[in-house]
Design a protein around this motif. Structure first.
Motif, PDB file in Angstrom:
ATOM      1  N   ARG A  93       0.969  -1.300   0.031  1.00  0.00           N
ATOM      2  CA  ARG A  93       0.078  -0.002  -0.043  1.00  0.00           C
ATOM      3  C   ARG A  93       0.969   1.291   0.044  1.00  0.00           C
ATOM      4  O   ARG A  93       0.335   2.275   0.474  1.00  0.00           O
ATOM      5  N   LEU A  94       2.166   1.175  -0.446  1.00  0.00           N
ATOM      6  CA  LEU A  94       2.705   2.511  -0.496  1.00  0.00           C
ATOM      7  C   LEU A  94       2.197   3.449  -1.408  1.00  0.00           C
ATOM      8  O   LEU A  94       2.381   4.700  -1.327  1.00  0.00           O
ATOM      9  N   GLU A  95       1.491   3.177  -2.379  1.00  0.00           N
ATOM     10  CA  GLU A  95       1.074   3.878  -3.570  1.00  0.00           C
ATOM     11  C   GLU A  95      -0.300   4.818  -2.690  1.00  0.00           C
ATOM     12  O   GLU A  95       0.125   6.026  -2.693  1.00  0.00           O
ATOM     13  N   GLN A  96      -0.775   4.322  -1.534  1.00  0.00           N
ATOM     14  CA  GLN A  96      -1.839   4.912  -0.955  1.00  0.00           C
ATOM     15  C   GLN A  96      -0.939   6.029   0.020  1.00  0.00           C
ATOM     16  O   GLN A  96      -1.417   6.724   0.322  1.00  0.00           O
ATOM     17  N   VAL A  97       0.108   5.175   0.639  1.00  0.00           N
ATOM     18  CA  VAL A  97       0.817   6.063   1.653  1.00  0.00           C
ATOM     19  C   VAL A  97       1.350   7.203   1.081  1.00  0.00           C
ATOM     20  O   VAL A  97       1.349   8.355   1.489  1.00  0.00           O
TER      21      VAL A  97
END
Lengths: 283, 283
Positions: free
Chosen positions: A155-159
């Motif tokens: 979920r790094l894109e969301q972070v």
């Protein structure tokens, strides 16, 4: 072992207060799945949909899901917290397990089950009653049909998207794919009302197929007799919308009252959906 | 707490045998970075390059890197293991820290530092001496320039690609981007020898800029007087290659002796690079 979040409780493999192996593939690679579930008393209104999505994710990633054990541990956790937290969020994390080195997993790994209970997020009540201000995120979602739809732990894109702004008056950011089509909010799915119909973007090459989205598509909108279709959402489609709303299984429904520089009315379709969803979580 | 991998040792925030909070954002979102470093005695030959890449990743993700503490903990860990493991792999995981809920991180989070020591992987010695068999993976890497190059913890693409085959005679799979250009191996970078020159794909919208790749580009190839350039690698470029090799900082250099159905010679440029790299790790 790091300090625990205030007011939060955790269980690992059914043991309260247990911790995680530093060799867990959840932390090594984000090799696992999660569900963020709202509970009211000892009840999780959308539990079946959460477990069905988890099962789809497990099938996709090749992680075995022991639904009987998960249901028993969820029940026990809710019994444990209900006196402290009459309502809140139960987050389930399921990783492929601990051990080994390298991307290849041993075929006999035992998945790690984590449950985290916390209070409902402290969002301003006006976000539900009057609607939210939303921005477009600059970061684009990468395409990977193999990983799209499921709620995996990468979920790094969301972070990173959530790091684009600090203004506490902006509730959510919208994420587009590489071609600029809006796919979802960072932590929500988006619905558009246009000509009395509901539309939501398809989740095909990126994005999360949210449980509340799934509920509205399969049960909510049909129950209310509102026509609903999946349709690609160029920014222009959002610009022409009569109403917009965001949803997930924790917040329910947030009407969008402003998108970037454009004010939107909070209209009757959104209010009908919102009331329907609120009833799900009523005590 | 899960069982520890046999023969492996771990440290969390400098404490041997410590465990991880289930609230750590490393497991929640893959919100962090890692380095996989080969040690020989108490020495990590490419430590400066590893820490430089970690610093670039920290700057990209907004995770503060305390290099002084990391160096001290790495030194202490190596002193601790050297009697048991005279050579092996030290993996450093650095997460944004533990606590909170939701994608937004508190601005004052304290990163979690994990060190894992394990023996060198048990690969057949012939993979180094005679070369490896390599396949093309079906899965394509998603594009995200913001996350490309750095060694972050979102590695489901690599995990899923490694699940594409079981044949123990195939050492590695090659990953292409959405346009079909080969970018890297699952756990390695790729170099092509063509007309006496070295080429390696650019790492721009996807892929990991490996430390061994960086070493070869910035120091190794110049020291040997071998011209080297970054160039997009269509499959046709690989088909026309005189030599191919894979590298990373654990395995060093593997010549490719077969790619899909095509046999390749293990040529002189690969052997020169390989000998140069082997000397780095000599006791």
């Amino acid at each position: 072992m790091q300090p625990m979040a205030a007011g939060a409780l955790c269980w690992v493999d059914g043991t309260r207060g247990a911790t995680l192996s530093p060799f867990d593939r959840g932390v090594a690679f984000g090799d696992g799945l999660f569900e963020t579930m709202r509970f009211a008393g000892t009840r999780i209104p959308l539990l079946d949909l959460h477990l069905a999505r988890l099962a789809r994710g497990g099938a996709r990633l090749g992680i075995p899901i022991d639904e009987t054990t998960l249901r028993a541990e969820i029940d026990a956790a809710l019994q444990d917290v209900v006196a402290m937290l009459p309502q809140g969020v139960l987050k389930l994390i399921l990783t492929r397990g601990a051990g080994g080195r390298g991307y290849r997993a041993a075929p006999d790994m035992v998945p790690t089950r984590v449950l985290l209970a916390s209070p409902l997020p402290e969002n301003p009540p006006s976000w539900t009653s009057e609607g939210v201000v939303v921005r477009f995120c600059e970061m684009r979602l990468g395409a990977n049909p193999l990983l799209a739809g499921i709620k995996h732990l990468n979920r790094l894109e969301q972070v990173m998207a959530r790091r684009e702004w600090d203004d506490p008056d902006i509730a959510e950011g919208l994420l587009a794919d590489a071609r600029g089509r809006v796919v979802e909010g960072i932590a929500t799915n988006i619905f558009v009302v246009s000509g009395g119909r509901l539309m939501t973007p398809p989740i095909e090459s990126c994005g999360v197929a949210g449980v509340m989205r799934e509920y509205l598509v399969s049960r909510g909108a049909p129950a209310l007799g509102i026509p609903l279709a999946e349709a690609a959402c160029e920014r222009a489609v959002l610009g022409g919308a009569q109403e917009l709303f965001l949803c997930n299984s924790v917040i329910g429904v947030w009407p969008v009252r402003r998108l970037a520089a454009r004010d939107l009315p909070v209209g009757p379709v959104t209010r009908r959906i919102q009331a329907h969803v609120a009833a799900l979580f009523a005590a």
